[in-house]
Motif scaffolding. Structure first.
Motif, PDB file in Angstrom:
ATOM      1  N   GLU A  21       0.922  -1.309   0.078  1.00  0.00           N
ATOM      2  CA  GLU A  21       0.010   0.075  -0.129  1.00  0.00           C
ATOM      3  C   GLU A  21       0.887   1.489  -0.061  1.00  0.00           C
ATOM      4  N   ASP A  22       1.879   1.144   0.744  1.00  0.00           N
ATOM      5  CA  ASP A  22       2.676   2.356   0.850  1.00  0.00           C
ATOM      6  C   ASP A  22       3.185   2.948  -0.455  1.00  0.00           C
ATOM      7  N   ARG A  23       3.872   1.737  -1.285  1.00  0.00           N
ATOM      8  CA  ARG A  23       4.577   2.185  -2.622  1.00  0.00           C
ATOM      9  C   ARG A  23       3.372   2.484  -3.481  1.00  0.00           C
ATOM     10  N   ALA A  24       2.210   1.832  -3.569  1.00  0.00           N
ATOM     11  CA  ALA A  24       1.094   2.191  -4.561  1.00  0.00           C
ATOM     12  C   ALA A  24       0.634   3.407  -4.150  1.00  0.00           C
ATOM     13  N   GLU A  25       0.595   4.136  -3.088  1.00  0.00           N
ATOM     14  CA  GLU A  25       0.290   5.506  -2.887  1.00  0.00           C
ATOM     15  C   GLU A  25       1.099   6.338  -3.518  1.00  0.00           C
ATOM     16  N   VAL A  26       2.548   6.250  -3.433  1.00  0.00           N
ATOM     17  CA  VAL A  26       3.507   6.813  -4.036  1.00  0.00           C
ATOM     18  C   VAL A  26       3.683   6.864  -5.512  1.00  0.00           C
ATOM     19  N   TYR A  27       3.027   5.754  -6.096  1.00  0.00           N
ATOM     20  CA  TYR A  27       2.760   5.578  -7.479  1.00  0.00           C
ATOM     21  C   TYR A  27       1.674   6.756  -7.989  1.00  0.00           C
ATOM     22  N   ARG A  28       0.534   6.400  -7.253  1.00  0.00           N
ATOM     23  CA  ARG A  28      -0.725   7.285  -7.607  1.00  0.00           C
ATOM     24  C   ARG A  28      -0.490   8.683  -7.364  1.00  0.00           C
ATOM     25  N   ASN A  29       0.427   9.108  -6.372  1.00  0.00           N
ATOM     26  CA  ASN A  29       0.533  10.487  -6.194  1.00  0.00           C
ATOM     27  C   ASN A  29       1.600  10.961  -7.249  1.00  0.00           C
ATOM     28  N   ALA A  30       2.430  10.139  -7.803  1.00  0.00           N
ATOM     29  CA  ALA A  30       3.318  10.794  -8.974  1.00  0.00           C
ATOM     30  C   ALA A  30       2.692  10.877 -10.162  1.00  0.00           C
ATOM     31  N   GLY A  31       1.405  10.204 -10.437  1.00  0.00           N
ATOM     32  CA  GLY A  31       0.839  10.015 -11.663  1.00  0.00           C
ATOM     33  C   GLY A  31       0.859   9.060 -12.380  1.00  0.00           C
ATOM     34  N   TYR A  32       1.719   8.046 -12.029  1.00  0.00           N
ATOM     35  CA  TYR A  32       1.839   6.701 -12.746  1.00  0.00           C
ATOM     36  C   TYR A  32       0.486   6.000 -13.018  1.00  0.00           C
ATOM     37  N   TRP A  33      -0.003   5.893 -11.898  1.00  0.00           N
ATOM     38  CA  TRP A  33      -1.084   5.051 -11.913  1.00  0.00           C
ATOM     39  C   TRP A  33      -2.476   5.947 -11.982  1.00  0.00           C
ATOM     40  N   GLU A  34      -3.322   5.705 -13.288  1.00  0.00           N
ATOM     41  CA  GLU A  34      -4.555   6.354 -13.426  1.00  0.00           C
ATOM     42  C   GLU A  34      -5.781   5.559 -12.950  1.00  0.00           C
ATOM     43  N   ASP A  35      -5.548   4.390 -12.330  1.00  0.00           N
ATOM     44  CA  ASP A  35      -6.919   3.723 -11.575  1.00  0.00           C
ATOM     45  C   ASP A  35      -7.888   3.544 -12.963  1.00  0.00           C
ATOM     46  N   ARG A  36      -7.470   3.094 -13.915  1.00  0.00           N
ATOM     47  CA  ARG A  36      -8.337   2.795 -14.978  1.00  0.00           C
ATOM     48  C   ARG A  36      -8.217   1.409 -15.519  1.00  0.00           C
ATOM     49  N   PRO A  37      -9.248   0.865 -16.073  1.00  0.00           N
ATOM     50  CA  PRO A  37      -8.970  -0.486 -16.612  1.00  0.00           C
ATOM     51  C   PRO A  37      -8.084  -0.648 -17.923  1.00  0.00           C
ATOM     52  N   LEU A  38      -7.553  -1.569 -18.219  1.00  0.00           N
ATOM     53  CA  LEU A  38      -6.579  -1.863 -19.204  1.00  0.00           C
ATOM     54  C   LEU A  38      -7.147  -1.656 -20.450  1.00  0.00           C
ATOM     55  N   ALA A  39      -8.503  -2.000 -20.594  1.00  0.00           N
ATOM     56  CA  ALA A  39      -9.353  -1.968 -21.794  1.00  0.00           C
ATOM     57  C   ALA A  39      -9.485  -0.704 -22.318  1.00  0.00           C
ATOM     58  N   THR A  40      -9.389   0.306 -21.351  1.00  0.00           N
ATOM     59  CA  THR A  40      -9.741   1.725 -21.731  1.00  0.00           C
ATOM     60  C   THR A  40      -8.884   2.266 -22.611  1.00  0.00           C
ATOM     61  N   ILE A  41      -7.661   1.555 -22.923  1.00  0.00           N
ATOM     62  CA  ILE A  41      -6.842   2.105 -23.896  1.00  0.00           C
ATOM     63  C   ILE A  41      -7.331   2.130 -25.010  1.00  0.00           C
ATOM     64  N   LEU A  42      -8.146   0.977 -25.564  1.00  0.00           N
ATOM     65  CA  LEU A  42      -8.884   0.767 -26.879  1.00  0.00           C
ATOM     66  C   LEU A  42      -9.980   1.969 -26.847  1.00  0.00           C
ATOM     67  N   ARG A  43     -10.859   1.966 -25.789  1.00  0.00           N
ATOM     68  CA  ARG A  43     -11.995   2.992 -25.770  1.00  0.00           C
ATOM     69  C   ARG A  43     -11.519   4.200 -26.095  1.00  0.00           C
ATOM     70  N   ARG A  44     -10.471   4.840 -25.244  1.00  0.00           N
ATOM     71  CA  ARG A  44     -10.076   6.332 -25.540  1.00  0.00           C
ATOM     72  C   ARG A  44      -9.716   6.310 -26.919  1.00  0.00           C
ATOM     73  N   ALA A  45      -8.978   5.446 -27.625  1.00  0.00           N
ATOM     74  CA  ALA A  45      -8.390   5.565 -28.995  1.00  0.00           C
ATOM     75  C   ALA A  45      -9.415   5.610 -29.851  1.00  0.00           C
ATOM     76  N   ALA A  46     -10.590   4.875 -29.561  1.00  0.00           N
ATOM     77  CA  ALA A  46     -11.765   4.808 -30.554  1.00  0.00           C
ATOM     78  C   ALA A  46     -12.667   6.127 -30.369  1.00  0.00           C
ATOM     79  N   GLU A  47     -12.512   6.801 -29.166  1.00  0.00           N
ATOM     80  CA  GLU A  47     -13.321   8.118 -29.089  1.00  0.00           C
ATOM     81  C   GLU A  47     -12.454   9.237 -29.657  1.00  0.00           C
ATOM     82  N   ARG A  48     -11.110   9.135 -29.523  1.00  0.00           N
ATOM     83  CA  ARG A  48     -10.445  10.259 -30.139  1.00  0.00           C
ATOM     84  C   ARG A  48     -10.025  10.176 -31.613  1.00  0.00           C
ATOM     85  N   TRP A  49      -9.752   8.876 -32.139  1.00  0.00           N
ATOM     86  CA  TRP A  49      -9.447   8.828 -33.425  1.00  0.00           C
ATOM     87  C   TRP A  49     -10.366   7.617 -34.172  1.00  0.00           C
ATOM     88  N   PRO A  50     -11.750   7.653 -34.163  1.00  0.00           N
ATOM     89  CA  PRO A  50     -12.653   6.646 -34.589  1.00  0.00           C
ATOM     90  C   PRO A  50     -12.201   6.147 -35.907  1.00  0.00           C
TER      91      PRO A  50
END
Length: 550
Positions: A21-50
């Motif tokens: 938990e302590d390291r996970a908090e560091v990574y979130r605070n640094a902006g590395y972890w976005e707390d989103r599912p891996l599949a949203t990579i495709l969803r965002r691409a489809a929304e931006r470059w359909p």
């Protein structure tokens, strides 16, 4: 949340080691972890470059919007057939658009894909099924004369938990993967995803024993893909060629398919990485980025001397999987692409890159520097004590995208991790401290990749570097053979590209280079090729077995 959902989610966590938990908090605070599912990579691409081509293969292309919609339909069909959140499904499709569909459909059904490689057979697949508790298998019908359906039949008999077998092509006695999208219910499945839980299970690339399973979480793998694309300075107009097996971490997310998608770049799949076929695709689609293993990169470089169509659009050529000697790196840089990028890493997480714009000597003589500012590296001696800066030792790592434990592998984890969570890479390295190479890493061998000859310890990698400078040698591996007098004698297994030389001539050449007398080969074995693991590394265990059996 249903009781069945909770049970499935709990089961996937059995044998999974989360980030503290302590390291996970560091990574979130640094902006590395976005707390989103891996599949949203495709969803965002489809929304931006359909309307932009997202994936291309020999049979056609899908735009990002088409790929997104097809993944949704197949995900709904999978859920309708009983695939539940947390279920593990073995995925073994060749390089193709349908590989991309399958990955995202499984993710959106809540399943955890186990990314198998085309060369895996029943021993490995049965092992993966048993360890992961897989309920399904997605395979092609026949590739290069091998009938995957026959293999599947045996796997189902031995593993009753494999209730779903889906076949791309002629399904035989199983269900058609291709028909799933046409039979999908109207509504796509919707459920909550814990981004700290496993998204995919990768397979380890070791050369001893059966491969281990590597859990990559949604958070760490989204970051892995995104940061890799940034390290390559990828942009929307880039085109990435998947020339290595798509289920391997390198062409999947370093940056590969996933990283390219974060930038809106097109991914082209090929099942034929030969220079003739690959160069034609590079020319046709304007491919700008690709990833290759050492041997393939050298073959492509050689082919530039005779192929009529050359890969002139390549901007970045990543080479990884095994260490490049400086001579090999310069050869590829000068003959194939001045955009050579050395990459050193592993499916377990940690990645080192040289960067675009690095001095040629940095690219030729190092394997790069850490991808993340929060990658923690230690270099230790045989007793686990950190060595002085700049000296050699085993590399230990931890960070925001490096695993904390293999999946359901307690004994391996006890050997592979330090008490404070550093992964023992097994690689012997030095980190430069001065000059233009400061902060970059050099891989000098494996901790156990040594030969103990007559009381002397010989680095196999060092000897291989010498051998590869000989103009008649295309590939080489140094391995130990048992010897009653010396303990181990040195065997040089060599693939010649020119007129073969004798052992005496080879040792005279090494003498001229100033190689240590105790590091000269005792045995020279010419070979047509060197055996490789599923991820392209020289399989020294198999090589020794082949030599000693002959």
């Amino acid at each position: 949340m249903s009781t069945a959902f909770q049970r499935d989610q709990h089961d996937v966590l059995r044998g999974f080691t989360p980030f503290p938990e302590d390291r996970a908090e560091v990574y979130r605070n640094a902006g590395y972890w976005e707390d989103r599912p891996l599949a949203t990579i495709l969803r965002r691409a489809a929304e931006r470059w359909p309307d932009k081509p997202g994936v291309v293969d020999a049979n056609g292309s899908y735009t990002f919007a088409e790929l997104d919609a097809r993944a949704d339909r197949v995900a709904a069909a999978l859920a309708d057939r009983g695939i539940r959140p947390g279920d593990r499904v073995l995925l073994q499709l060749p390089n193709s658009r349908e590989f991309a569909v399958a990955v995202f459909a499984l993710l959106r059904s809540g399943a955890v894909p186990v990314l198998c490689l085309p060369g895996h057979r029943s021993a490995e697949l049965g092992h993966f099924a048993e360890v992961s508790g897989a309920v399904g298998l997605v395979i092609p019908d026949v590739v290069a004369g091998f009938d995957y359906r026959a293999m599947a039949a045996g796997l189902v008999d031995a593993n009753p938990g494999l209730r779903h077998v889906l076949v791309a092509g002629d399904p035989g006695p199983f269900e058609s993967w291709s028909a799933l999208a046409d039979s999908a219910p109207a509504d796509r499945p919707e459920f909550d995803v814990d981004p700290d839980q496993p998204a995919v299970l990768l397979v380890s690339g070791g050369t001893t024993g059966l491969p281990k399973l590597i859990p990559r979480t949604h958070n760490d793998y989204v970051y892995n893909a995104t940061a890799c694309a940034q390290a390559c300075e990828m942009v929307h107009d880039d085109v990435y060629l998947v020339a290595l097996p798509a289920g391997h971490n390198f062409p999947f997310a370093c940056p590969g398919l996933l990283g390219s998608m974060t930038m809106g770049a097109t991914t082209v799949f090929t099942a034929d990485p030969s220079p003739e076929a690959a160069f034609a695709l590079i020319d046709r689609y304007g491919v700008t980025v690709t990833g290759l293993v050492n041997a393939l990169a050298k073959l492509w470089t050689q082919a530039c001397d005779w192929e009529p169509v050359l890969p002139t659009s390549l901007r970045v050529v990543q080479v990884g999987g095994s260490r490049l000697s400086p001579e090999e790196a310069r050869y590829i840089h000068d003959g194939l692409s001045t955009g050579l990028q050395q990459i050193f890493g592993m499916a377990e997480g940690m990645l080192q890159f040289t960067r675009p714009g690095d001095d040629v000597e940095v690219v030729a003589t190092t394997q790069g520097r850490p991808m993340s500012p929060h990658d923690e590296l230690r270099v230790v001696d045989e007793d686990g004590i950190e060595v002085p800066p700049g000296e050699e030792g085993e590399l230990l790592v931890r960070g925001p995208y490096t695993l904390n434990g293999y999946y359901r592998a307690e004994e391996a984890n006890a050997r592979s991790f330090s008490p404070d969570g550093f992964y023992r890479s097994g690689d012997r390295v030095r980190i430069f401290t001065e000059g233009p190479r400061a902060g970059n890493i050099e891989v000098v061998g494996r901790v156990k990749d040594v030969i103990h000859r007559g009381g002397e310890t010989v680095s196999a990698t060092d000897l291989e570097d010498h051998l590869l400078t000989h103009p008649a040698i295309y590939a080489a591996a140094a391995v130990p053979l048992p010897d009653d007098y010396l303990g181990e004698k040195i065997c040089a297994a060599v693939v010649f590209s020119g007129t073969p030389v004798s052992l005496a001539e080879l040792n005279a050449f090494l003498d001229d280079r100033g190689a240590s007398t105790h590091a000269r080969p005792d045995v020279l074995v010419p070979m047509p090729s060197l055996p490789a693991t599923a991820v392209g590394k020289i399989d020294k265990k198999k090589l020794v077995a082949t030599i000693t059996a002959s």
